[in-house]
Scaffold this active site. Structure first.
Site, PDB file in Angstrom:
ATOM      1  N   GLU A 409       0.620  -1.268   0.092  1.00  0.00           N
ATOM      2  CA  GLU A 409       0.183  -0.040  -0.191  1.00  0.00           C
ATOM      3  C   GLU A 409       0.852   1.233  -0.097  1.00  0.00           C
ATOM      4  O   GLU A 409       0.739   2.440  -0.742  1.00  0.00           O
ATOM      5  CB  GLU A 409      -1.100  -0.042   1.332  1.00  0.00           C
ATOM      6  CG  GLU A 409      -2.051  -0.907   1.080  1.00  0.00           C
ATOM      7  CD  GLU A 409      -1.862  -2.502   1.333  1.00  0.00           C
ATOM      8  OE1 GLU A 409      -2.722  -3.186   1.379  1.00  0.00           O
ATOM      9  OE2 GLU A 409      -0.618  -2.780   1.770  1.00  0.00           O
ATOM     10  N   GLN A 431      -7.935  -2.261  -0.716  1.00  0.00           N
ATOM     11  CA  GLN A 431      -9.013  -3.268  -0.735  1.00  0.00           C
ATOM     12  C   GLN A 431      -9.884  -3.302   0.436  1.00  0.00           C
ATOM     13  O   GLN A 431     -11.083  -3.317   0.207  1.00  0.00           O
ATOM     14  CB  GLN A 431      -8.030  -4.687  -0.699  1.00  0.00           C
ATOM     15  CG  GLN A 431      -9.186  -5.893  -1.074  1.00  0.00           C
ATOM     16  CD  GLN A 431      -8.200  -7.035  -1.423  1.00  0.00           C
ATOM     17  OE1 GLN A 431      -7.846  -7.541  -0.528  1.00  0.00           O
ATOM     18  NE2 GLN A 431      -7.863  -7.342  -2.938  1.00  0.00           N
ATOM     19  N   PHE A 432      -9.515  -3.110   1.708  1.00  0.00           N
ATOM     20  CA  PHE A 432     -10.449  -2.616   2.696  1.00  0.00           C
ATOM     21  C   PHE A 432      -9.750  -1.276   3.349  1.00  0.00           C
ATOM     22  O   PHE A 432      -8.557  -1.222   3.490  1.00  0.00           O
ATOM     23  CB  PHE A 432     -10.336  -3.740   3.722  1.00  0.00           C
ATOM     24  CG  PHE A 432     -11.088  -4.960   3.303  1.00  0.00           C
ATOM     25  CD1 PHE A 432     -12.791  -4.985   3.399  1.00  0.00           C
ATOM     26  CD2 PHE A 432     -10.313  -5.996   2.752  1.00  0.00           C
ATOM     27  CE1 PHE A 432     -13.304  -6.379   3.012  1.00  0.00           C
ATOM     28  CE2 PHE A 432     -10.989  -6.937   2.387  1.00  0.00           C
ATOM     29  CZ  PHE A 432     -12.701  -7.148   2.245  1.00  0.00           C
ATOM     30  N   ALA A 433     -10.541  -0.437   3.935  1.00  0.00           N
ATOM     31  CA  ALA A 433     -10.079   0.791   4.579  1.00  0.00           C
ATOM     32  C   ALA A 433      -9.003   0.605   5.507  1.00  0.00           C
ATOM     33  O   ALA A 433      -8.110   1.383   5.756  1.00  0.00           O
ATOM     34  CB  ALA A 433     -11.239   1.561   5.042  1.00  0.00           C
ATOM     35  N   ASP A 434      -9.297  -0.460   6.332  1.00  0.00           N
ATOM     36  CA  ASP A 434      -8.395  -1.049   7.590  1.00  0.00           C
ATOM     37  C   ASP A 434      -6.839  -0.945   6.910  1.00  0.00           C
ATOM     38  O   ASP A 434      -5.852  -0.701   7.695  1.00  0.00           O
ATOM     39  CB  ASP A 434      -8.708  -2.407   8.117  1.00  0.00           C
ATOM     40  CG  ASP A 434     -10.361  -2.632   8.247  1.00  0.00           C
ATOM     41  OD1 ASP A 434     -10.483  -2.766   9.474  1.00  0.00           O
ATOM     42  OD2 ASP A 434     -11.086  -2.378   7.181  1.00  0.00           O
ATOM     43  N   PHE A 435      -6.651  -1.380   5.879  1.00  0.00           N
ATOM     44  CA  PHE A 435      -5.286  -1.702   5.058  1.00  0.00           C
ATOM     45  C   PHE A 435      -4.559  -0.438   4.877  1.00  0.00           C
ATOM     46  O   PHE A 435      -3.325  -0.371   4.698  1.00  0.00           O
ATOM     47  CB  PHE A 435      -5.380  -2.530   3.857  1.00  0.00           C
ATOM     48  CG  PHE A 435      -5.912  -4.147   4.384  1.00  0.00           C
ATOM     49  CD1 PHE A 435      -6.217  -4.374   5.490  1.00  0.00           C
ATOM     50  CD2 PHE A 435      -6.275  -4.689   3.108  1.00  0.00           C
ATOM     51  CE1 PHE A 435      -6.820  -5.771   5.456  1.00  0.00           C
ATOM     52  CE2 PHE A 435      -6.859  -5.844   3.012  1.00  0.00           C
ATOM     53  CZ  PHE A 435      -6.969  -6.525   4.460  1.00  0.00           C
ATOM     54  N   HIS A 476     -11.326  -5.704   9.169  1.00  0.00           N
ATOM     55  CA  HIS A 476     -12.144  -5.563   7.805  1.00  0.00           C
ATOM     56  C   HIS A 476     -13.312  -4.675   8.173  1.00  0.00           C
ATOM     57  O   HIS A 476     -14.309  -4.681   7.117  1.00  0.00           O
ATOM     58  CB  HIS A 476     -12.457  -6.933   7.048  1.00  0.00           C
ATOM     59  CG  HIS A 476     -11.388  -7.823   6.575  1.00  0.00           C
ATOM     60  ND1 HIS A 476     -10.449  -8.496   7.802  1.00  0.00           N
ATOM     61  CD2 HIS A 476     -10.734  -7.830   5.523  1.00  0.00           C
ATOM     62  CE1 HIS A 476      -9.612  -9.148   6.935  1.00  0.00           C
ATOM     63  NE2 HIS A 476      -9.767  -8.906   5.761  1.00  0.00           N
TER      64      HIS A 476
END
Length: 670
Positions: A409, A431-435, A476
């Site tokens: 990222e 892919q997910f905001a968490d990442f 996630h």
């Protein structure tokens, strides 16, 4: 025992090859100028006339040789010890001196120091102190050129210490996978601040790392300017016609401190003496004298001319008036100004779309309008992304513009910035905001500060699939907008309806500033609305008033808006102003204040954990600006201050959806 830079025996043998005497002499003068500037700066430092200095004495051959081998139209990303890059690009010295003194005629208007600046005029992109992201920026610049069918090479510098950062490895991997024309120039100068190389890495040579990335690599004598120039020119010529990344390790040494205040007590004296004997400038000077290309008398004259130039430019910079603080100018430069080109606020006809379809349609229409727009993210190409938002895009736009990325990222976000440097646009999908935590640094330190620091827009949209309600657990399900709303220079949007999802995403793409675009996963396939088929913009920074009433002001965004509407549908007797923020940064304060002045009571609902969220900031602003109108304390409702649990019943307890109705009635009864 592995070989280290300090015991790597340099045999400085200068070969004239086909170069003319003028070229050979010019290379000396290109090294001489930064050396004389440094000697001047060290004197001024001792006199207290400059605040700090990072010395590149003894390493001039790398900066000068690499820059001289590049075309003037090609980008170079230097570090804080690469003065020779700037002087070889012929930047007027008074502007460099003004930059170091924090004067207005510098490159950052006094907002940053030393070499923390860039210049489109001279095709230089400066570093940030975190070092690593510029590797990804170089990848983005190279990608931008590749998409524009240009045969340009991009050169980026780092030190041996910088190669330990994750961004270095991410960028190397991206460049290799995408076959980007980047020269990764590593100045292996023996120490990362005070840490020797044998505590930085455990391979024999940094160049050996190229093998792991399937990348061509070279080791060059960094104290031999002719060897640097010749080899880099040869490599760059090859890369222009056969695009690929190349790792180049320059063996050299730092004979002065990391910066002057740190000194060199941690370095054995015999080691410094050894490398001082291999001084790139003095050895090359002797070679020119031995060859009859330079006489001692001519050398004295050349030095006098350069010293006069330095003194003249120093006086000009020194005589320039100090910056007078201008609050309006400071605030206005945080974001790059722009004018929206298309707006269809009255369009109502269209087709019913799910939230997810509106996002997809916006991306598709954005790709149609902007030929320089590139989409980047994990699995977004042939697979269409984990939510299938970009399904079918490759067939229309091709894999060059719809790019699968490795799982890296940070470097991908930095690459998006590099694309912007070349005049392009990018949308990067987390892919997910968490990442996004893995890409936090380039967002808050590179993208957010770029325009304020040196006027370079960061035309990047970060798509953030977020939110709970789907039983996806701690990694996630986060809605992490509060991480970013406190960072000046970032815009944050968070739509609740398909119409706004499309219009705000298109506005984000149009906007030359960095925008974090939050899209709630629970809304993707559950919320439908008639959406105009035309290309239209929903203005960033403008809230929507969904219903009007005098009893209470209810403020929310994202999925919270739908929780509010469900409660009001079950309690039609409540006459409420419902404000859908849509944009969290910049915040539509006027719409909020106007409603509060009317209703005198306000409740703010957020999905994020309560402490430190956007509701806290809005509450404070209302208290400061509308206190005299309030009939009750401002009420905040948010999720529990815990990580988001996986079990659906635990998740329901975590979320504020059920608590909101209770708190609303409590407020109304106050």
């Amino acid at each position: 025992m592995r070989e280290t830079p300090q015991d790597f025996e340099l045999q400085i043998t200068f070969e004239k090859r086909e170069y003319s005497n003028d070229t050979l002499l010019d290379m000396y003068l290109k090294m001489l100028k930064p050396r004389l500037i440094e000697e001047k700066m060290l004197l001024l430092l001792r006199q207290g006339k400059i605040s700090k200095w990072f010395s590149g004495i003894g390493q001039e051959a790398v900066s000068v040789g690499v820059t001289a081998a590049m075309d003037m139209s090609e980008y170079i990303l230097p570090m804080h010890r690469n003065l020779g890059v700037f002087t070889t690009r012929n930047i007027p010295l008074y502007r460099l001196f003004a930059q170091w003194q924090g004067k207005k005629s510098g490159f950052t208007k006094g907002r940053d120091r030393s070499f923390h600046f860039g210049s489109q005029e001279y095709k230089i992109v400066g570093m940030i102190s975190h070092l690593g992201p510029q590797m990804g920026v170089a990848c983005g610049i190279a990608l931008g050129h590749k998409l524009q069918k240009k045969r340009d090479v991009t050169a980026v510098f780092t030190g041996d210490g910088g190669t330990s950062e994750g961004d270095f490895h991410e960028a190397m991997n991206i460049a290799s996978v995408w076959k980007l024309p980047v020269l990764f120039c590593v100045e292996n100068n023996g120490y990362g601040l005070s840490t020797p190389t044998d505590q930085q890495y455990n391979c024999k040579h940094i160049a050996d790392r190229g093998i792991g990335y399937g990348m061509e690599s070279h080791i060059i004598d960094g104290n031999n300017v002719l060897e640097v120039y010749h080899q880099v020119k040869r490599i760059a010529d090859s890369v222009r016609y056969n695009p690929r990344p190349v790792l180049i390790e320059f063996k050299t040494f730092r004979v002065r401190g990391h910066e002057e205040a740190s000194g060199t007590k941690y370095v054995p004296e015999e080691l410094i003496s050894h490398w001082e004997s291999k001084d790139p400038l003095m050895n090359y000077r002797q070679f020119l004298i031995d060859q009859g290309i330079l006489s001692i008398g001519e050398d004295v004259k050349k030095k006098a001319i350069i010293k006069t130039e330095i003194d003249t430019h120093w006086r000009r910079a020194n005589e320039e008036e100090a910056i007078v603080p201008d609050m309006e100018g400071e605030l206005n430069d945080v974001f790059m100004g722009y004018k929206e080109t298309i707006d269809l606020p009255g369009v109502t006809s269209g087709k019913e779309l799910r939230f997810i379809d509106a996002v997809s349609q916006a991306l598709f229409q954005g790709m149609e309008k902007f030929e320089t727009l590139v989409l980047m993210g994990q699995d977004i190409a042939a697979y269409g992304g984990v939510f299938k938002i970009t399904e079918g895009f490759v067939a229309t736009f091709g894999e060059d513009r719809v790019r699968n990325t490795p799982i890296c990222e940070s470097a991908v976000i930095s690459a998006g910035y590099g694309v912007a440097v070349t005049g392009g646009k990018s949308v990067v999908e987390m892919q997910f905001a968490d990442f996004v935590s893995s890409g936090f640094n380039p967002i808050v330190n590179l993208l957010a500060k770029s325009h304020y620091r040196w006027g370079q827009c960061a035309d990047v949209v970060i798509r953030m699939p977020c939110g709970a309600g789907v039983g996806a657990g701690p990694f996630h399900s986060q809605t992490n907008e509060s991480w970013f709303v406190t960072t000046p220079g970032l815009k944050v949007v968070y739509p609740a309806f398909p119409v706004d999802a499309k219009g705000l995403l298109l506005s984000a793409i149009e906007d030359p500033n960095p925008v974090l675009y939050f899209e709630h996963k629970a809304l993707y396939r559950n919320i439908r609305q008639e959406v105009p088929e035309e290309y239209y913009l929903t203005p960033i920074g403008k809230a929507a008033v969904l219903s009007e009433g005098n009893a209470v002001t209810i403020i929310s965004y994202g999925a919270g808006v739908h929780w509010v509407l469900e409660v009001l549908a079950s309690n039609p007797e409540i006459a409420a102003d419902v404000i859908d923020l849509r944009t969290l940064q910049p915040l539509d304060e006027e719409t909020i204040y106007a409603s509060v002045r009317k209703t005198a009571k306000v409740i703010i609902l957020q999905e994020d954990s309560l402490f430190g969220g956007i509701a806290s900031e809005i509450s404070a602003k209302i208290t400061e600006n509308c206190f005299q109108y309030l009939d009750a304390p401002v009420k905040r409702v948010g999720s529990l201050d815990t990580p988001i649990p996986f079990d659906l019943e635990l998740e329901k307890q975590y979320l504020p959806q059920k608590r909101f109705e209770k708190e609303l009635f409590s407020l109304l009864q106050f």
